[in-house]
Design a protein around this motif. Sequence first.
Motif, PDB file in Angstrom:
ATOM      1  N   ILE A 137       0.585  -1.290  -0.077  1.00  0.00           N
ATOM      2  CA  ILE A 137      -0.039  -0.012   0.014  1.00  0.00           C
ATOM      3  C   ILE A 137       0.653   0.989   0.437  1.00  0.00           C
ATOM      4  CG2 ILE A 137      -2.115   1.480   1.005  1.00  0.00           C
ATOM      5  CD1 ILE A 137      -2.342  -1.241   0.168  1.00  0.00           C
ATOM      6  N   ILE A 147       0.476   4.597  -3.035  1.00  0.00           N
ATOM      7  CA  ILE A 147       0.499   5.121  -2.469  1.00  0.00           C
ATOM      8  C   ILE A 147       1.308   6.624  -2.987  1.00  0.00           C
ATOM      9  CG2 ILE A 147      -2.095   4.677  -1.348  1.00  0.00           C
ATOM     10  CD1 ILE A 147      -0.238   6.041   0.402  1.00  0.00           C
ATOM     11  N   CYS A 188     -12.760   6.936   8.245  1.00  0.00           N
ATOM     12  CA  CYS A 188     -12.639   5.827   6.591  1.00  0.00           C
ATOM     13  C   CYS A 188     -12.950   4.453   6.686  1.00  0.00           C
ATOM     14  CB  CYS A 188     -11.193   5.783   5.536  1.00  0.00           C
ATOM     15  SG  CYS A 188     -10.802   7.372   5.687  1.00  0.00           S
ATOM     16  N   ALA A 199      -5.943   4.889   3.027  1.00  0.00           N
ATOM     17  CA  ALA A 199      -5.960   3.353   2.101  1.00  0.00           C
ATOM     18  C   ALA A 199      -6.101   2.001   2.570  1.00  0.00           C
ATOM     19  CB  ALA A 199      -4.568   3.701   1.699  1.00  0.00           C
ATOM     20  N   TYR A 224     -10.303   4.814  -2.719  1.00  0.00           N
ATOM     21  CA  TYR A 224      -8.686   3.909  -2.825  1.00  0.00           C
ATOM     22  C   TYR A 224      -9.705   2.361  -2.763  1.00  0.00           C
ATOM     23  CZ  TYR A 224      -6.367   7.547  -0.635  1.00  0.00           C
ATOM     24  OH  TYR A 224      -5.255   8.794  -0.303  1.00  0.00           O
ATOM     25  N   ASP A 244      -2.612   9.977   4.086  1.00  0.00           N
ATOM     26  CA  ASP A 244      -3.425   9.005   2.762  1.00  0.00           C
ATOM     27  C   ASP A 244      -3.061   7.448   3.245  1.00  0.00           C
ATOM     28  OD1 ASP A 244      -4.013  11.277   1.598  1.00  0.00           O
ATOM     29  OD2 ASP A 244      -1.578  11.459   0.290  1.00  0.00           O
ATOM     30  N   ARG A 282      -9.755   1.117  -5.749  1.00  0.00           N
ATOM     31  CA  ARG A 282      -8.019   1.279  -6.592  1.00  0.00           C
ATOM     32  C   ARG A 282      -6.999  -0.105  -6.037  1.00  0.00           C
ATOM     33  NH1 ARG A 282      -3.817   5.675  -4.970  1.00  0.00           N
ATOM     34  NH2 ARG A 282      -1.892   4.525  -6.600  1.00  0.00           N
ATOM     35  N   LEU A 283      -7.655  -0.220  -4.834  1.00  0.00           N
ATOM     36  CA  LEU A 283      -6.400  -1.103  -3.988  1.00  0.00           C
ATOM     37  C   LEU A 283      -7.232  -2.675  -3.809  1.00  0.00           C
ATOM     38  CD1 LEU A 283      -5.050   1.886  -1.242  1.00  0.00           C
ATOM     39  CD2 LEU A 283      -4.378   0.708  -3.581  1.00  0.00           C
TER      40      LEU A 283
END
Length: 230
Positions: free
Chosen positions: A36, A40, A217, A54, A164, A50, A167-168
């Motif tokens: 990760i 990023i 998040c 994430a 996030y 960030d 994408r991840l």
Amino acid sequence: MKTRAQSAMRDDPRRSEAGNPLQGPRLVARALLHRIHQEIAEDGRFRMIDLLAALGAIGGFSCVIAALDVAEAGQCRDGADLVIVETRDGSRYYAGNLPNAFLLEGHDSLLALTYGAARNQGAVLPQETVLSTFRHVAATIGDQQFGRPRLADDDQPGALPISYVRRLWPIVRQILDMNHVPVRRRPLAIGMAIELAFAIDEQRIDPLLAAQVVTECAVPMAKIDPRKIP
């Protein structure tokens, strides 16, 4: 990327126990954090906010997947374990005891590990702040404010939590699959990666803010429909 946790983890007696169910996720946590961080970083640089955002987002998402795994196995005790919320546009969200168990309840839940890491650095996130986040997320389901971290402008992550996850998560899922981490242990593995992130020496932020970022998040992403994610 250097952490202070390496020597401390070496002394953890649980790591040397044969067949210890925590050992695999602990090792995988390092791989998750490293990957990760790579994803990023830009030109080798990254913002700790960030990274935590994430990890919090994908960690929260892993909680709803774990909850659905329990439900699909027919192991729900009652209707409160998993509640389906459908909005006017046909979107589906999940609530109930099961997602919350993987997210917050228990010593090895995602946010329990996060708050433990914050306490180790002298910060305690007030219970009312945590409850406020849960209430806000529940109240904004189906609204444009859903999944938008309630943080100061300077503390906002570079992307929304859902971005996030989209994408991840495929990358994270591949790592977890390759290391044979059971679905219900994945929040634990990601929570341990968050613990390690708190120990990164390259960049330090207020541990109270760090815990808030993860919370803001993780909580909404523990409610989204996995069918929305490739």
